[in-house]
Every structure is written in C-alpha cells, then in structure tokens.
Design an enzyme around this catalytic site. Structure first.
Site, short mmCIF file in Angstrom:
data_model
loop_
_atom_site.label_atom_id
_atom_site.label_comp_id
_atom_site.label_asym_id
_atom_site.label_seq_id
_atom_site.Cartn_x
_atom_site.Cartn_y
_atom_site.Cartn_z
N GLU A 169 0.83 -1.21 0.00
CA GLU A 169 0.00 0.00 0.00
C GLU A 169 0.87 1.26 0.00
O GLU A 169 0.84 2.06 0.93
CB GLU A 169 -0.98 -0.06 1.17
CG GLU A 169 -1.91 -1.27 1.01
CD GLU A 169 -3.09 -1.29 1.97
OE1 GLU A 169 -3.37 -0.26 2.58
OE2 GLU A 169 -3.70 -2.35 2.11
N HIS A 408 -18.56 -8.96 5.55
CA HIS A 408 -17.21 -8.44 5.82
C HIS A 408 -16.55 -9.24 6.93
O HIS A 408 -17.14 -9.44 7.99
CB HIS A 408 -17.27 -6.95 6.23
CG HIS A 408 -15.91 -6.35 6.40
ND1 HIS A 408 -15.51 -5.73 7.55
CD2 HIS A 408 -14.85 -6.32 5.56
CE1 HIS A 408 -14.25 -5.30 7.39
NE2 HIS A 408 -13.83 -5.65 6.20
N HIS A 409 -15.35 -9.75 6.65
CA HIS A 409 -14.55 -10.47 7.63
C HIS A 409 -13.21 -9.78 7.80
O HIS A 409 -12.28 -10.03 7.03
CB HIS A 409 -14.27 -11.92 7.18
CG HIS A 409 -15.49 -12.78 7.13
ND1 HIS A 409 -15.53 -13.93 6.36
CD2 HIS A 409 -16.69 -12.69 7.75
CE1 HIS A 409 -16.73 -14.52 6.53
NE2 HIS A 409 -17.45 -13.77 7.36
N GLU A 410 -13.10 -8.89 8.77
CA GLU A 410 -11.77 -8.34 9.11
C GLU A 410 -11.13 -9.33 10.06
O GLU A 410 -11.68 -9.62 11.12
CB GLU A 410 -11.92 -6.96 9.76
CG GLU A 410 -10.61 -6.38 10.28
CD GLU A 410 -9.52 -6.29 9.23
OE1 GLU A 410 -9.71 -5.57 8.23
OE2 GLU A 410 -8.47 -6.96 9.39
N HIS A 478 -8.62 -7.95 1.11
CA HIS A 478 -7.79 -6.76 1.32
C HIS A 478 -6.57 -7.15 2.14
O HIS A 478 -6.64 -8.07 2.96
CB HIS A 478 -8.59 -5.67 2.03
CG HIS A 478 -9.48 -4.90 1.10
ND1 HIS A 478 -9.56 -3.53 1.10
CD2 HIS A 478 -10.29 -5.32 0.10
CE1 HIS A 478 -10.40 -3.14 0.15
NE2 HIS A 478 -10.87 -4.20 -0.46
N GLU A 479 -5.47 -6.43 1.92
CA GLU A 479 -4.19 -6.71 2.61
C GLU A 479 -3.72 -8.15 2.37
O GLU A 479 -3.03 -8.73 3.18
CB GLU A 479 -4.25 -6.43 4.12
CG GLU A 479 -4.51 -4.99 4.48
CD GLU A 479 -5.98 -4.64 4.51
OE1 GLU A 479 -6.35 -3.59 3.98
OE2 GLU A 479 -6.79 -5.42 5.05
N GLU A 497 -7.52 -6.21 -2.96
CA GLU A 497 -7.01 -4.84 -2.86
C GLU A 497 -5.51 -4.91 -3.21
O GLU A 497 -5.15 -4.70 -4.35
CB GLU A 497 -7.25 -4.29 -1.46
CG GLU A 497 -6.80 -2.86 -1.31
CD GLU A 497 -6.75 -2.43 0.15
OE1 GLU A 497 -7.14 -1.29 0.43
OE2 GLU A 497 -6.31 -3.22 1.01
N GLU A 503 -8.94 4.64 -0.50
CA GLU A 503 -9.14 4.96 0.92
C GLU A 503 -8.03 5.85 1.49
O GLU A 503 -8.28 6.63 2.41
CB GLU A 503 -9.24 3.67 1.74
CG GLU A 503 -7.96 2.86 1.76
CD GLU A 503 -8.13 1.48 2.41
OE1 GLU A 503 -9.25 0.98 2.42
OE2 GLU A 503 -7.13 0.93 2.89
C1 NOJ Z 1 -8.46 -1.98 5.43
C2 NOJ Z 1 -9.28 -2.15 4.20
O1 NOJ Z 1 -8.54 -1.87 3.04
C3 NOJ Z 1 -10.48 -1.25 4.30
O2 NOJ Z 1 -11.22 -1.29 3.11
C4 NOJ Z 1 -11.30 -1.66 5.50
O3 NOJ Z 1 -12.36 -0.74 5.63
C5 NOJ Z 1 -10.47 -1.65 6.77
N1 NOJ Z 1 -9.24 -2.36 6.59
C6 NOJ Z 1 -11.22 -2.27 7.92
O4 NOJ Z 1 -11.38 -3.65 7.68
CA CA Z 2 -6.07 -1.70 2.81
#
Ligand code: NOJ
Ligand code: CA
Length: 699
Positions: A169, A408-410, A478-479, A497, A503
C-alpha cells in the site's frame, strides 16, 4: 474450444547445451544455455535488442546441496500452442493462448538430482519456471534461496515500491534504477519501513522503460504454495535477483516432489499498450477448477464503508475503552456506530433505487473495540452481530428489495483464528444469503508473525478462495498478497485490494495524481483490484473543516476509473447523500458494466496517461475511460471501434474548463451527441483529470 499442440522437436539424440526459442511473432528471442560450471542461464532479446543479458537460474535447498550448478542437459522438448479459452468474468470474453514452449530436462552429474526448466515465449514476453520431478531421495525439501537473476541492460526508468513483505500500500516512485533507495523517506511518504530490511529491495510487478523506448515488466504468475517474489537490486550491475520472504525460522518454501515454482515473467514491447493488454499472466495459470460457475457474477455495490474512513461513523459499537467488554452485555454504545439496522436499510434503499447489486456492511460484528492496537488472536468470531445490527431483519429487507448483502470479515491479521472459524462464518453467509465476502488482514500475521507475502499466507489466501468456492461464495481480499492470475483457476476470487486504494485519500497524504496511471502497468497485471472509485466529495473538509485531506483527482477522473481499472467488482464508494447531489454524474456509475466482451487500449504511457474502450458483455454498448496524471492533456479519439453503419448516443462526462484536481476538482461537464464509427472525439483532461464516455447503440 480450439486447441492445437504441435510437437516441433522431440527428444533429439544429441542434446545441445544451448537452446533457442522465439515468440510466435519472432520479435522475442529466448536463449537458454548451461555455462562451463553447469549453471543454467538465459537471456532475452526483443527485435534484436538485448532486454535481459545472460542471467543465472536455480535454487538452493536447505540441506546444503545446490540446484543451480553442476547440471547437464539430458533432454529437451519444443512445442507450440495456440488455443482459446473463455474466462467466467473478464476484460475479454475469449482469450488466446499462443506461445512456443521449451522444456529443458537437467540432471546433476554428481548428485543425479533432476530439475526441469520450462520456458514459454509469448508475443508479449517470456515466462519460465522450475519443475522438480518426482524423486524418492528428494521427496520433501526446503527452499533456502532462489537465485533467479534478471540482468538488465541499463539504468531504466522504473516505477517501484519498497520490498515490504507485509504491504503493497505505497505510492509508486518514478526514478532511475540507480536512484532506488528505500531509506529515502521522501520517496515513501514517511511511512516507517518496518519489514524492509534491504535498502534496494523492490516489489514486483516492476515496470520499467529503457532509454531506447522499450517497456519492460518483471513479474510472476500462478503463485501457489510458494512465497511472493521480491527483487533485490544490484545498482552497479543493474541486476535484479529474486528474493523470497522467509517464515519465522528463515525457511522460504516447503516443497515435495513433484512440484513447480510460480512462473517468472518478463514482458517487453516498444508499445506500452501491449503490456496493459497482455493476458500472459492469466494464460500461465491453470484453467478453472470450478465446474459450475453460474453463481459467479459481476457486482456493483455500495456500502457502509467510506463513512468510517472519513470519520462520520465508527466500526466499533462501544469504543476502544470497552475492549475488555467486547461481546458482553456491558458495552456502552458511543452513538457513532455505522453498521446499524436502520443505516443498513438506508443503503439497501439507495442500492435498490439506483440498480446496484450489493451492499457491503463493515463493523456489523463484535470485536472492533479491540481490532486496531491490541490485536488479540481471537478478537473476531465472524458470527456474532452487534446488538444494533439485526442480521435477520437486514437480510430479509435486502431480499425484499432485490439487493444482495456483502459480508465483511476483518481478521486483523489473525489468519489462524479465521481458518478455525471459517466454516461457521460461511454458514452464516449461506443462511442469510450473502453471495460474497470482503476479507481483511490489517496488521502483522498472528500467531507466528508470518509475513503477508510468505508461503504460509499465500497458501492461506488460496485456501480461503477454495473453501469459499466449495460453498459457492465469492471473495474480495484486502491486505492479501497481490494476485498473479489465480482468479483464472478460482474465478470466485473476484477481486483483491493488494495495492494503495482510494481509501488513502480519506486519511493520509493520499495517492499521487499519477497513481492510477501506474496501477494498470503493475498491480492490475495480476488481477482485478477493489480500488473503490467514485468519490464525488473530493475534499474531506466537508466532514470537518480542520481536515486537509483530499482525493487527488477530479470528479470526472473518478468516473473514468470504472473503465480504466478493470474489475468485475466495483464499488460506488461515496455516501448516498453525496451522490444525491450529483445524480447527473452518478448516472455513469449506474450505467457502466463490470464485465466485458472486449477491451481496446487506445493510448497508454505508464505514469502519464491511459485511454481504454470496452464493449459491454451483454449489449452493443461501449464505454471509454481516459485518465491523465498531474498534467492536463488533450486527445482526439477515433471512434472506429464502433460498428460501422450504426449510430450511437455518446454521453461525455468530462472535466469542466476550469477543473483541476487541487483547486477545482468538482467542476465537470456532461454533454450528449450522436456519433458513428467515422466520428472523432476531442477530450480535454484537466490536471489530475479524466473523461468517461458511454456509447449507447441507437435503433
Ligand atoms: C483496510 C481495508 O482496506 C479497508 O477497506 C477496510 O475498511 C479496513 N481495513 C477495515 O477492515
Ligand atoms: Ca487496505
């Protein structure tokens, strides 16, 4: 499906130490040779000019032996392939795979160990990989080092980001190879470079331009069960060497025979458009392993997302001081929680009214009080909603409006915890009819501090895609590691991503105005990106007068990104209330498809500009996206891609006369005119600007 495989030379009796193979066009020549020490080497030339000078190959296993010297050639094969295949979703409905292939079977004189090197030479470039045939005595082995070299011919202009094993990033730097330097914070936006041990290590895809006008790109394809390839630069020699992120005890990859490495790729052309249009990376991946792909669909979506990034609401329900109470009845709401049932219904209404397929909701589940900072291993269970998010009510409401919910799964980097909960998390998705998930891996990987780019995590990302496929679910990670075409094999892995997304414009120095003109030459070569375009309120002071952050494009360029940044998953990222103020410009986001019959790159120069036209997969309509960097640009486009003899209504969304990304980003102008394939269209792009055009077939 047309398939033609012609054996040219088979098992010749006398095996030469040197072999040559050319691209079908004959523009590219690949030479393989073993040197006097039995070291495998290769070199690449394009139209008679050297691109990669004699470079060494091979790996070192951990047991102290070597697979990079002492070899003899025991056999070679050359074949030619010309076939076509149909991606489930894509920039093209049919893709041609046309290449000449050379397999070199090697054996070490002393150890008798075997290794094959397979080359494929396409019109756009060269690919090769190492293959380890089955051998009882080396059934399991550990890779300690890979020695693949790319010995370049000069001090090329380079678009590079630091070799950070945990993140891509970054803004791209545009410098000469000799100026690459990770310790120069001016080149890295002041980001602390925690996991970059080497000053001269860069990531791939590495896009370069030589002083005599060759566009050269070094990348890889089909990364599976192997770490991501980073590149160490020897500045004195302009030589790059593969560098593999290690695991916690320093090992690079655990392999067993038979196995193969990812493909190492070198694309080259004197026309930059050939690089962005290339399907070589996809062609190097295995065909789809999913038989019934009817459930894999392109999606345009809105979501409870940007409002957290701009600080209007929060992911967490009770604030970080409540971390110890997360999931208990003792949480005191902050009153700023974004993912409420009511707010979600508002987004569902907006999606239904404007024809969007999906609604993403972040912060719906318990755990966010502790997600950023303490990172407990099991902070999320991916199944427990916050008390103000009624998952059943929300899903029923979405169904009644014909809108799909996006899960969504963070994971907050806790990949092991995610794997433990994955089946239950997918049960929730299926129960409530969520067809897709956005996953996230913010922070160092827990529990062993693995790198995002190491073998373990590569396998994790691919494993999640496979398990989601078993459950007919799509993934947008993402990540994660940057894609290398694995979405051909698992087309449910629809986007990732894995680069610096829009963002960053909400809360950091942001993305340089040329960022989106570099991505098609780098990150996008491996697969679709969830860039999340479509920000109309460009300056963040609208949310808080003290904010100085802003998007580094004009509003019209945000529209153009839906065409220039190919992805079958596209977000309309801004807030519903911001779109309501500009419904005329919003019309383009509503109209633009996310799946295509064909694409035609009309103009491209990395770091400067890009113009592409694409034909909708399901209609006769065409769409154009044109973007520029920090410089204004005027261009005239011939519309000869339109069907001759037909009339089209062109709706042109462009920068206003006085537009400029910094001082007047929201100035735009929309006009319509009737055009044919004989028409020409003059476009004026502002500084940091762009243009988007829809061509609707009349009659
Ligand atoms: C980073 C992600 O790129 C973003 O899209 C997300 O909102 C945040 N993490 C929280 O999960
Ligand atoms: Ca990100």
């Amino acid at each position: 499906m047309k398939k033609l495989i012609v054996p040219l030379i088979l098992s010749v009796a006398y095996i030469s130490m040197a072999q040559q193979v050319q691209s079908p066009s004959k523009d590219i020549t690949l030479d393989f040779a073993l040197n006097a020490a039995g070291e495998p080497t290769y070199k690449v030339s394009y139209k008679g000019k050297s691109v990669v000078e004699t470079s060494k190959m091979g790996i070192s296993p951990k047991d102290g032996t070597s697979l990079s010297k002492g070899f003899s050639v025991i056999d070679t094969e050359q074949t030619s392939e010309d076939s076509t295949w149909k991606p489930v979703l894509g920039e093209e409905s049919t893709i041609r795979d046309h290449h000449n292939k050379l397999t070199v079977h090697l054996q070490q004189k002393d150890s008798k160990k075997k290794m094959d090197i397979v080359f494929k030479v396409f019109d756009e470039g060269v690919a090769f990989r190492y293959e380890f045939p089955f051998e009882k005595n080396v059934e399991y082995f550990i890779v300690s080092e890979e020695h693949t070299e790319f010995d370049l011919t000069g001090d090329h202009k380079t678009f590079w980001i630091p070799g950070d094993y945990d993140s891509q990033e970054y803004n791209y730097n545009e410098t000469k190879l000799s100026e690459v330097d990770n310790s120069r914070l001016d080149l890295n936006n002041g980001i602390a470079l925690k996991t970059i041990e080497s000053q001269y290590r860069v990531q791939s895809p590495l896009m370069m331009k030589s002083s005599d006008g060759l566009y050269i790109n070094i990348f890889e394809a089909a990364v599976n069960n192997y770490p991501v390839m980073h590149l160490d630069l020897d500045k004195a020699a302009f030589k790059l060497t593969a560098n593999l992120p290690p695991n916690a005890i320093g090992d690079k990859a655990y392999l067993r025979t038979p196995s193969v490495t990812p493909w190492r790729t070198i694309m080259v052309s004197d026309d930059a458009r050939d690089i962005v249009a290339s399907k070589m990376i996809l062609n190097l991946n295995e065909p789809s392993k999913i038989e019934d792909t009817s459930w894999i669909k392109p999606m345009k979506y809105v979501g409870i997302w940007w409002e957290m990034h701009v600080g209007k609401s929060t992911w967490d329900y009770a604030g970080s001081q409540n971390a110890q109470n997360a999931g208990t009845g003792n949480m005191i709401p902050t009153g700023k929680h974004g993912a409420t049932t009511e707010n979600t219904k508002r987004y569902i209404d907006f999606a239904a009214k404007h024809g969007f397929d999906g609604v993403l909701v972040e912060g719906w589940n318990v755990g966010w009080e502790d997600w950023f900072g303490n990172w407990k291993e099991d902070v999320f269970d991916f199944t427990t909603p916050y008390p103000d998010f009624d998952i059943e009510e929300v899903s029923d409401y979405a169904k009644s409006k014909g809108v799909k919910m996006i899960m969504h799964h963070e994971t907050s980097g806790s990949a092991a915890n995610y794997e433990r909960h994955l089946d239950r998390a997918m049960d929730v998705m299926r129960k409530y009819g969520y067809p897709a998930v956005k996953s996230g891996y913010v922070g160092r990987i827990i529990p062993r501090g693995e790198y995002h780019d190491g073998q373990t995590m590569v396998n994790h990302f691919n494993f999640v895609a496979q398990r989601m496929a078993d459950n007919q679910l799509m993934v947008n990670s993402h990540e994660s590691t940057r894609p290398t075409g694995y979405h051909r094999t698992y087309p449910n892995y629809i986007a990732a991503e894995a680069a610096r997304g829009n963002e960053f414009n909400a809360w950091s120095d942001g993305n340089l105005p040329y960022h989106e003109t570099v991505l098609p030459f780098t990150r996008l070569l491996g697969g679709p990106m969830d860039y999340t375009p479509g920000i109309f309120e460009i300056k963040m002071d609208i949310y808080d007068p003290s904010k100085t952050q802003q998007v580094h494009t004009t509003l019209a360029k945000q529209l153009a990104l839906y065409v220039t940044m190919y992805s079958p998953l596209q977000m309309a990222a801004d807030l519903p209330e911001n779109y309501e103020k500009h419904l005329d410009a919003f019309q383009f986001i509503k109209d633009v498809p996310a799946d295509w019959q064909t694409s035609n790159y009309l103009e491209a120069e990395p770091g400067d500009y890009l113009t592409v036209v694409r034909k909708d997969k399901n209609s006769e309509n065409w769409y154009l996206g044109a973007i520029t960097d920090e410089n204004a640009r005027t261009t005239e486009i011939k519309l000869d891609f339109l069907t001759s003899g037909k009339k089209y209504k062109a709706t042109i969304y462009q920068d206003g006369k006085d537009a400029d990304w910094k001082n007047n980003p929201k100035s735009y102008d929309i006009k319509t005119q009737t055009v044919t394939s004989k028409s020409k269209l003059k476009l004026n792009l502002a500084k940091g600007g762009g243009a988007a055009v829809s061509f609707e077939l009349l009659d």
